[in-house]
Design a protein around this motif. Sequence first.
Motif, PDB file in Angstrom:
ATOM      1  N   ARG A 185       0.853  -1.193   0.000  1.00  0.00           N
ATOM      2  CA  ARG A 185       0.000   0.000   0.000  1.00  0.00           C
ATOM      3  C   ARG A 185       0.881   1.232   0.000  1.00  0.00           C
ATOM      4  N   THR A 186       0.588   2.179  -0.891  1.00  0.00           N
ATOM      5  CA  THR A 186       1.289   3.458  -0.903  1.00  0.00           C
ATOM      6  C   THR A 186       0.326   4.529  -0.432  1.00  0.00           C
ATOM      7  N   HIS A 194      11.191   7.337  -2.750  1.00  0.00           N
ATOM      8  CA  HIS A 194      11.279   6.998  -1.323  1.00  0.00           C
ATOM      9  C   HIS A 194      11.259   5.484  -1.151  1.00  0.00           C
ATOM     10  N   VAL A 195      10.356   4.808  -1.870  1.00  0.00           N
ATOM     11  CA  VAL A 195      10.273   3.354  -1.800  1.00  0.00           C
ATOM     12  C   VAL A 195      11.587   2.717  -2.240  1.00  0.00           C
ATOM     13  N   MET A 249      12.267  -1.504   6.634  1.00  0.00           N
ATOM     14  CA  MET A 249      11.528  -0.706   5.661  1.00  0.00           C
ATOM     15  C   MET A 249      10.356   0.019   6.308  1.00  0.00           C
ATOM     16  N   ARG A 250       9.715  -0.640   7.265  1.00  0.00           N
ATOM     17  CA  ARG A 250       8.578  -0.003   7.938  1.00  0.00           C
ATOM     18  C   ARG A 250       9.026   1.258   8.675  1.00  0.00           C
ATOM     19  N   PRO A 259       5.405  -2.146   3.625  1.00  0.00           N
ATOM     20  CA  PRO A 259       6.266  -3.161   2.993  1.00  0.00           C
ATOM     21  C   PRO A 259       5.748  -4.570   3.229  1.00  0.00           C
ATOM     22  N   VAL A 260       6.061  -5.450   2.293  1.00  0.00           N
ATOM     23  CA  VAL A 260       5.646  -6.845   2.389  1.00  0.00           C
ATOM     24  C   VAL A 260       6.672  -7.685   1.643  1.00  0.00           C
TER      25      VAL A 260
END
Length: 404
Positions: A185-186, A194-195, A249-250, A259-260
């Motif tokens: 989810r963004t 950023h990602v 990442m979170r 993140p997943v």
Amino acid sequence: MSDNEIQPLVDQLAQQLQRSVVINDPAVRMLYNSAHFGDEDPVRVQAILHRDAGPKAIGHVLAQGVRTWTTAGVIPPYEEIGLKARVAVPIRWRGDLLGLLLVMDADSSLTTSELAAINETARIVAPMLVGQRPGDEDAAARERAIRDLVSTEPTVRRRALADLGPDAELNRFTHVTAIDVGVARTAEPGGASHVEMALRDAVTSSRPPGLTAELHAVTAGGALLLLGGAAPIPDNVSRGHAQRIVERMRDLAAGRFTPVAGVGFPVAGLDRAVETADQARLARRAASSVLGTDVATWADVGPYGPLLRIPADELSASALPVELRRLLDIDHGQKLTETLRAYLDHACSGPATSEALYIHRTTLYYRLGRIGELTGLDLADGRTRLVLHLGLTMMDLMRARVRQ
């Protein structure tokens, strides 16, 4: 250019302003720093001591959109981690972002002339940083080759193995496990850079024990890791590594995205990496949809694996088996459907199903009998049970995609 040319400029600016100054790379990793002037905060101290400001601080800076800035801006304070406000000036050369020049400004007292001096230092430093950039073209070519290792085309995979050379020596990848990392989810548009920065930071932040080699490739859409070992990497090791990546990442996400990760099953040899990478990709999709978790392995995916290969635009109500649609047409309250789901999930065991639904066994058999009466379905028939269970699993995927 050497440190001897940039460091004096940083020290000179800090002395002029009587404020702490730092130059970070685009990933917010410290390159140069001045002495303290009594304005330091815990984040700056940590960055100097450990050469790492910490994922929450880095994520907070990236969340301001600094990678797209063309002029000076303010990094607001973040009280939870003790970060004070800073002024950040992007250091650019011919449009490319080379770094960030940050100056402490907790009380917003920088003057116009002081801001001009900060901008001028950034302008002078820019061409000096150009010479310090790593071989971007070589790195990009290497990552393309890594992605080609998991291409669906055999000829592309063989060429990738040759292009990687010593990095892909088969004795270093006797067994291979893939990890696929992405974003479920963004929270807002424009966060692709950023990602990507968060992905690059997270996949290089740690390495699990027992590896003989590791390859990774990162894009704004996701990251692929290929872990090599002399023996199959245990599930708890690969899952744990994926979990650490997601957790970092979170912190780096600062709430902008979720993140997943998915983990494939170990395979023998780098020439079979396409298999474990495919499993990792599907496991990641399952994690973010039907499984509702942030990390999933191929073993977790179960019956969803084959169904996840169905294109999203083809997974619709019309694709459901006619037997299940017959039940859905008459079961508007979904009570019979959910009873059937529980019955099939518990291997058609009456005692186990009634216990799971907190109903009497007589009530369960009454509902199953009603399903047969209203639809004409024979629940004692193995093929009918299979079709219904498959259809219910497809419904899970359809609902998950609607939520996403």
